[in-house]
Design a protein around this motif. Structure first.
Motif, mmCIF file in Angstrom:
data_model
loop_
_atom_site.group_PDB
_atom_site.id
_atom_site.type_symbol
_atom_site.label_atom_id
_atom_site.label_comp_id
_atom_site.label_asym_id
_atom_site.label_seq_id
_atom_site.Cartn_x
_atom_site.Cartn_y
_atom_site.Cartn_z
ATOM 1 N N ARG A 154 0.945 -0.918 0.085
ATOM 2 C CA ARG A 154 0.062 0.043 -0.128
ATOM 3 C C ARG A 154 1.130 1.149 0.063
ATOM 4 O O ARG A 154 1.996 1.223 0.626
ATOM 5 N N PRO A 157 1.396 -4.988 4.375
ATOM 6 C CA PRO A 157 0.635 -4.805 5.925
ATOM 7 C C PRO A 157 1.693 -5.038 7.043
ATOM 8 O O PRO A 157 2.451 -5.825 6.718
ATOM 9 N N GLY A 158 1.496 -4.418 8.054
ATOM 10 C CA GLY A 158 2.465 -4.714 8.948
ATOM 11 C C GLY A 158 2.309 -3.310 9.851
ATOM 12 O O GLY A 158 1.981 -2.594 9.643
ATOM 13 N N ARG A 159 3.268 -3.468 10.960
ATOM 14 C CA ARG A 159 3.438 -2.716 12.043
ATOM 15 C C ARG A 159 5.038 -2.121 11.869
ATOM 16 O O ARG A 159 5.968 -2.765 11.753
ATOM 17 N N ALA A 181 1.287 10.861 14.211
ATOM 18 C CA ALA A 181 1.008 9.286 14.139
ATOM 19 C C ALA A 181 1.100 9.042 15.804
ATOM 20 O O ALA A 181 1.808 9.745 16.386
ATOM 21 N N PRO A 182 0.616 7.740 16.044
ATOM 22 C CA PRO A 182 0.852 7.328 17.408
ATOM 23 C C PRO A 182 2.214 7.195 17.667
ATOM 24 O O PRO A 182 3.187 6.879 16.746
ATOM 25 N N ARG A 183 2.883 7.751 19.005
ATOM 26 C CA ARG A 183 4.050 7.457 19.322
ATOM 27 C C ARG A 183 4.431 5.867 19.571
ATOM 28 O O ARG A 183 3.634 5.111 20.263
ATOM 29 N N ALA A 184 5.742 5.508 19.589
ATOM 30 C CA ALA A 184 5.993 4.141 19.933
ATOM 31 C C ALA A 184 6.160 4.056 21.521
ATOM 32 O O ALA A 184 6.715 4.821 22.026
ATOM 33 N N VAL A 187 4.942 5.034 15.122
ATOM 34 C CA VAL A 187 4.335 3.765 14.627
ATOM 35 C C VAL A 187 3.311 3.875 13.601
ATOM 36 O O VAL A 187 2.605 4.865 13.745
ATOM 37 N N ASP A 201 11.494 0.584 10.043
ATOM 38 C CA ASP A 201 11.779 -0.753 10.014
ATOM 39 C C ASP A 201 11.605 -1.157 8.497
ATOM 40 O O ASP A 201 11.972 -2.320 7.994
ATOM 41 N N THR A 206 0.312 1.350 11.511
ATOM 42 C CA THR A 206 0.141 -0.090 11.111
ATOM 43 C C THR A 206 -0.664 0.092 9.804
ATOM 44 O O THR A 206 -1.602 1.000 9.569
ATOM 45 N N VAL A 207 -0.130 -0.698 8.885
ATOM 46 C CA VAL A 207 -0.846 -0.931 7.674
ATOM 47 C C VAL A 207 -1.594 -2.038 7.398
ATOM 48 O O VAL A 207 -1.308 -3.077 7.671
ATOM 49 N N ALA A 208 -2.899 -1.696 7.441
ATOM 50 C CA ALA A 208 -4.004 -2.784 7.325
ATOM 51 C C ALA A 208 -3.774 -3.807 6.143
ATOM 52 O O ALA A 208 -3.264 -3.317 4.999
ATOM 53 N N GLN A 209 -4.375 -4.974 6.224
ATOM 54 C CA GLN A 209 -4.249 -5.968 5.076
ATOM 55 C C GLN A 209 -5.525 -5.878 4.236
ATOM 56 O O GLN A 209 -5.290 -5.707 2.978
ATOM 57 N N ARG A 210 -6.693 -5.363 4.728
ATOM 58 C CA ARG A 210 -7.703 -5.240 3.597
ATOM 59 C C ARG A 210 -8.461 -4.084 4.456
ATOM 60 O O ARG A 210 -8.427 -3.576 5.471
#
Lengths: 180, 178
Positions: free
Chosen positions: A95, A140-142, A160-163, A174, A113, A176-180
């Protein structure tokens, strides 16, 4: 580095526009007469449930119109300088994620990452108004990431959210990329 | 004869594991001592069936940020422990993404029971995004109980990944209005 007052002024601007959109919509006398006549008529023929249902439908339509305005406002909020994580399909299961930072600097890069934390791998490009951005295709992933400003300053993404797991004492965000 | 075969087999397996633990990306980014210690952690992780990539990335993050070697090793070891705990809660079939999210959730305060419960609730729906959202909410200042309540409630309703991300945006400080 994106000064805090920029974020505040964006929010204040969005809230002012949102407040304007939330104000009641004035209806013309003709529309109001027709709506009231319809309500009376439905009230005699259709019963309370149908009546309320139709009225709720009308209110929903008005609410939807207001909501559409709100979407524009909050969409604008994203565009005027925050991290935009509205991933579009980039093929190969990836994505497209746009990283955005408003800052006065001579160079900005994103490290994370997804690029082996290499400051030379993913430079951002400047546009008008000190807005720096780059689009990165991600599976997709974190992912943990941060911005490197002028090659020396670490800057967390203010949008964005902090780690939580900040192991090295420098700001990290961080996504997070969703799969769908 | 059997002893010799067993010994050779053991040496072979150890060399395979050591080869798995070597990552060319670490060369040039870590000093030799730190690199050797990180590779030991990678070998341990490989033996437990844990993904190497998040551990390599943690080491590279430390190197990029100029952290001292012992701190890098400690961070990689801590992540390996969290991944291992996540694997306990999620089971051996969990994907690398799920283990990474599980490790983040555990570091945020989720118990193994919580992780196991969300796995059972989600079934085939995937747990990576719900667990990541839980960790993000806690990082944003929510209590563990409040974040868990929100995430598990949506999981029970069968929420999809986008709905979990929306939930995070609504609840985190500075996120979109409800």
């Amino acid at each position: 580095m994106m000064p805090e007052h920029d974020v505040d002024s964006d929010q204040a601007f969005a809230e002012r526009v949102a407040a304007h959109l939330r104000r009641p919509v004035p209806l013309s006398d003709r529309v109001e007469r027709e709506v009231m006549a319809r309500i009376r008529s439905e009230g005699l023929n259709g019963g309370t449930a149908v009546n309320l249902g139709r009225w709720r439908g009308l209110r929903s339509a008005i609410a939807l119109a207001l909501a559409a305005g709100m979407v524009v406002v909050f969409g604008l909020g994203v565009l005027v300088g925050r991290h935009s994580s509205t991933p579009a399909i980039a093929g190969d299961g990836k994505r497209s994620v746009e990283f955005v930072l408003r800052t006065s600097a001579s160079s900005v890069a994103v490290v994370g990452d997804f690029n082996n934390w290499d400051p030379d791998a993913t430079p951002l490009r400047p546009s008008s108004d000190s807005l720096w951005s780059v689009v990165v295709p991600l599976r997709p992933g974190r992912y943990h990431y941060t911005f490197v400003v002028d090659g020396t300053r670490w800057r967390r993404d203010p949008g964005a959210p902090r780690a939580l797991e900040d192991d090295f004492g420098t700001p990290t965000s961080v996504i997070t990329v969703a799969q769908r | 004869m059997h002893r010799l075969t067993a010994l050779l087999l053991m040496l072979f397996l150890q060399s395979v594991q050591a080869a798995k633990a070597q990552d060319p990306r670490l060369a040039g980014r870590l000093d030799s001592v730190t690199r050797a210690q990180v590779e030991e952690v990678l070998a341990t992780a490989a033996g437990r069936g844990l993904p190497a990539e998040p551990l390599v990335q943690k080491a590279l993050e430390g190197a990029s940020k100029g952290a001292p070697g012992p701190r890098i090793v400690a961070a990689v070891e801590a992540l390996q422990v969290d991944l291992s705990r996540a694997q306990q809660g999620l089971g051996p079939k969990a994907s690398a993404d799920e283990l990474v999210a599980g490790a983040a959730a555990i570091r945020a305060g989720a118990t193994l029971q919580m992780v196991d419960r969300i796995r059972r609730t989600r079934g085939d729906g995937g747990v990576a995004v719900p667990l990541a959202v839980f960790a993000d909410l806690v990082a944003g200042g929510m209590t563990v109980d409040a974040a868990w309540h929100s995430v598990s409630e949506l999981a029970q309703k069968g929420g999809d990944e986008e709905q979990f991300l929306d939930l995070r945006e609504r609840l985190r400080p500075g996120g979109a209005s409800p």
